[in-house]
Each structure stands twice: as structure tokens, then as C-alpha cells.
Design a protein around this motif. Structure first.
Motif, PDB file in Angstrom:
ATOM      1  N   PHE A  99       0.860  -0.990  -0.269  1.00  0.00           N
ATOM      2  CA  PHE A  99       0.046  -0.463   0.258  1.00  0.00           C
ATOM      3  C   PHE A  99       0.969   1.341   0.099  1.00  0.00           C
ATOM      4  O   PHE A  99       0.894   1.951   0.163  1.00  0.00           O
ATOM      5  N   ASP A 100       2.226   1.149   0.311  1.00  0.00           N
ATOM      6  CA  ASP A 100       3.119   2.274   0.214  1.00  0.00           C
ATOM      7  C   ASP A 100       2.487   3.045  -1.857  1.00  0.00           C
ATOM      8  O   ASP A 100       2.315   2.365  -2.115  1.00  0.00           O
ATOM      9  N   VAL A 109      -0.239   4.046  -2.781  1.00  0.00           N
ATOM     10  CA  VAL A 109      -1.264   3.633  -2.911  1.00  0.00           C
ATOM     11  C   VAL A 109      -2.174   4.677  -2.824  1.00  0.00           C
ATOM     12  O   VAL A 109      -3.256   4.909  -4.119  1.00  0.00           O
ATOM     13  N   GLY A 110      -2.640   4.939  -1.629  1.00  0.00           N
ATOM     14  CA  GLY A 110      -3.687   5.762  -1.646  1.00  0.00           C
ATOM     15  C   GLY A 110      -4.027   7.198  -2.168  1.00  0.00           C
ATOM     16  O   GLY A 110      -2.876   7.216  -2.503  1.00  0.00           O
ATOM     17  N   PRO A 111      -5.134   7.842  -2.148  1.00  0.00           N
ATOM     18  CA  PRO A 111      -5.864   6.941  -1.228  1.00  0.00           C
ATOM     19  C   PRO A 111      -7.224   6.184  -2.054  1.00  0.00           C
ATOM     20  O   PRO A 111      -7.257   6.148  -3.371  1.00  0.00           O
TER      21      PRO A 111
END
Lengths: 209, 209
Positions: free
Chosen positions: B183-184, B186-188
Motif C-alpha cells: 500500500f505504499d 497507493v492511497g487513497p
């Protein structure tokens, strides 16, 4: 009286910790304010499972406040830093959901703050171990809950003080540059997975040490 | 022939991604070497559920390689950087477990590398979209699997290209200062939790976009 008490065994609750986190582990953003206790991390998204879908998660929601005493980090009680503003009485209104003593970790002394419904906030300036010991004494046979935030839970995890960690993982990647994040500074640490319950809005993961 | 094919509908697999991660989201440490493909992150701990407890996790293990083509990041194929060492043929021996085309993302050209058992490594220098398109074409009706590591999965997640993300969360906090972390960057991003299966050694979490 519990079976342990009837058997004459020492009766003491465990130390629990509950926290709602994003898929990338954030419990709050760092830009906390009075208006936004979780900063730019969308609190409604983080907590929709507790409020909009409370019926689906009734057991987990009830467990969060089922303790005889609580410990929380200062940032969970206030966005303020430094000396106390005595007018600030927390985010929960006059009848907070704890209904028990709450020990707030701080570097700044403040007199105990009794609220309605049995909640009293005590301000502890001599560290994590002292706050936990005071909470244990206050809780009697009941559990002590580390109420958050993530950095306070991390500190107690690193100290080996948490018996049961209950993560409520919201299916959302926050992608924050900084914030209060579960497990930062904790490892290496082994835990034992003991329960998992998926719902459409949150995945409940329970670990024991 | 599948029911979709019989109905005359377009038949195409989905794009999946599997990865084993620690509780704090790490898939590998950054100090990768030929001897230690996951660097200082203990690979035996990360993968004990696949090898020591394979019977308990047979369905999940089988699903990892149940695809018609694979895409992987260069760091999953080799600890080398820069120009290729042609003697390096991956970590899996002469009969890798993929038994299908594997498209390796790289900035350095290399001729295709056929192995035993149907696996051929193809080296793709023109980017994520090209690698995925080539894998889709090669997979036919079957799924395409993004085989890892975390940074490659993150890149495809950020591009909205992954239909089903299968996290295998090992109950261990790595506490790495750096590494390849889910998830590094990636978000939101919102995902939909579709399945959860706990075992004593790993918690399987499946999300759909």
C-alpha cells in the motif's frame, strides 16, 4: 462470582486494546484539530462500521468499552499540546462512553476531571507503567483497555503489556504521508491470531500475545 | 467450456495478486541478496504457512499459481540491478512453479528465458501497461496474476488494474526501517472485503476493487 473466583484463584482481567485502522495501518492523520480529531483521515470512513452499521458490529462495539478502566494517549483526549486548556473536556461531551476511570498519558499535570456517567479522566505524568498500574488497580477483576491512539497502543505492545489486540481494519487505503500508524516502532514481535470476522465494512482481527 | 463461453459472452480472466506480508505490511526487506531473496526479513517466517502448514492452506497455495500468465517486478526475479547477468535464471531452479509465461518488469533488455515445465520468463522494458497487456494476451481465458513483490502490486493497484487482491497476513511485526511494503504510494483507494479465512499461522484476506 466467576468460576475462577469460586475456585479461589487470583482474579484479574486482561489488558486489551481496540483500534480502527485503514488497510495501510493508519489510526489518525497527524494534522489533528478540535474540529477534526483524526486530522485529514476521514473519521466517518474509519468509523462507519460503528455508527452506520452498528447492528452488524454490536459485539465488537460493546467490547471496546467493556473494561473496568482505560488508558489513553494525550492525543486521543485533546488536539492541544503543551500546558492544558482547562476548558477542554474531551471530544465526548459531558457523558463519555467509558463509564469508568480513564488514565490519560501526559507530560503536564492536571487535576482529575470527573464527568457524568462514572467517567473520570485522570492525568498521569509519570509514564506508561504507572498509568497501567493505576488502571489495573482501578479495574479490579475487570479488563483494562488501552483505548488508543495507535502510538499509545504501539508503546504498550512494545512493552509486552497487551494481552489481546483487536484490530478493526477498514477496507480503505489512506495513503497518508505521516500519521499515527499501527506497529510503528513495535517490531520484531510475534502475535497469535485467535479470531477473524469479516463484514462488508470492516474486518475484525483479534490477536493475543 | 465455461457457461460464459457457451452463452457467447466474451471470456476473459481477472487480474489477481497474491502476497504474503507481515502485520506491518512488509513483503520484503530492502537488503535483498542471492542468498536472501527477502533480505533480512525472515523468509521462513513469512512462508511457513505455505511450506510447513501446506495442508491447512492448500486452496490458497494452489490459487497463487492458478493463472494463465504472470507479471512480476524485477526484484522478485533477481537481486541484481542494472545490466543482466545472463547466468542468473531466477530463484526457483530449472522448473519454476508458474508453468506459464512470466513477464518480468525491467529497464534492461534480455532475451526470453525458457525453463522446464512451461515457464518462460519474458523481460518487458516498456512499462506496466505493456506487461499486463502481454500477460492478458498470453493468458487467454485464464486469470493474469501479479506475482509481486509489494511495490509491483502497489503500482498496479494504484493504476486500478487489480481485480482481486489476496493478502496472506503473517502474525509477525517485522519492524523494518525500510523495505517493500504493501500500500505504499497507493492511497487513497477503496477496496471491498470479500473473504477472510484465519488459520493459526496466517490470515487470508481477499479484497476486490
Amino acid at each position: 462470582m466467576s468460576s475462577r473466583a469460586r475456585a479461589g484463584l487470583q482474579v484479574m482481567g486482561i489488558v486489551t486494546a481496540d483500534i480502527a485502522i485503514t488497510l495501510d495501518g493508519f489510526g489518525a492523520a497527524s494534522d489533528q484539530s478540535r474540529e477534526h480529531p483524526f486530522g485529514s483521515l476521514d473519521a466517518s470512513r474509519l468509523h462507519a462500521w460503528m455508527f452506520e452499521h452498528a447492528d452488524d458490529n454490536a459485539a465488537e462495539v460493546a467490547a471496546i468499552v467493556d473494561a473496568g478502566a482505560f488508558v489513553m494517549g494525550r492525543n486521543m483526549f485533546t488536539p492541544g499540546r503543551g500546558e492544558w486548556d482547562p476548558a477542554w473536556r474531551g471530544w465526548w461531551g459531558e457523558d463519555p462512553p467509558y463509564h469508568a476511570p480513564v488514565f490519560v498519558l501526559t507530560h503536564h499535570e492536571r487535576d482529575p476531571l470527573p464527568m457524568a456517567g462514572g467517567t473520570t479522566f485522570h492525568f498521569v505524568t509519570d509514564g506508561l507503567a504507572s498509568a497501567l498500574a493505576q488502571a489495573r488497580a482501578a479495574a479490579g477483576e475487570r479488563d483494562v483497555a488501552i483505548a488508543g491512539g495507535a502510538s499509545t497502543i504501539n508503546a504498550y505492545l512494545a512493552a509486552g503489556a497487551i494481552d489481546e489486540l483487536r484490530l478493526h481494519v477498514v477496507p480503505y487505503v489512506a495513503g497518508l504521508a505521516s500519521g499515527s500508524r499501527m506497529f510503528d516502532g513495535v517490531g520484531p514481535l510475534d502475535l497469535e491470531p485467535v479470531a477473524t470476522r469479516p463484514t462488508p465494512y470492516v474486518t475484525h482481527l483479534t490477536y493475543r500475545r
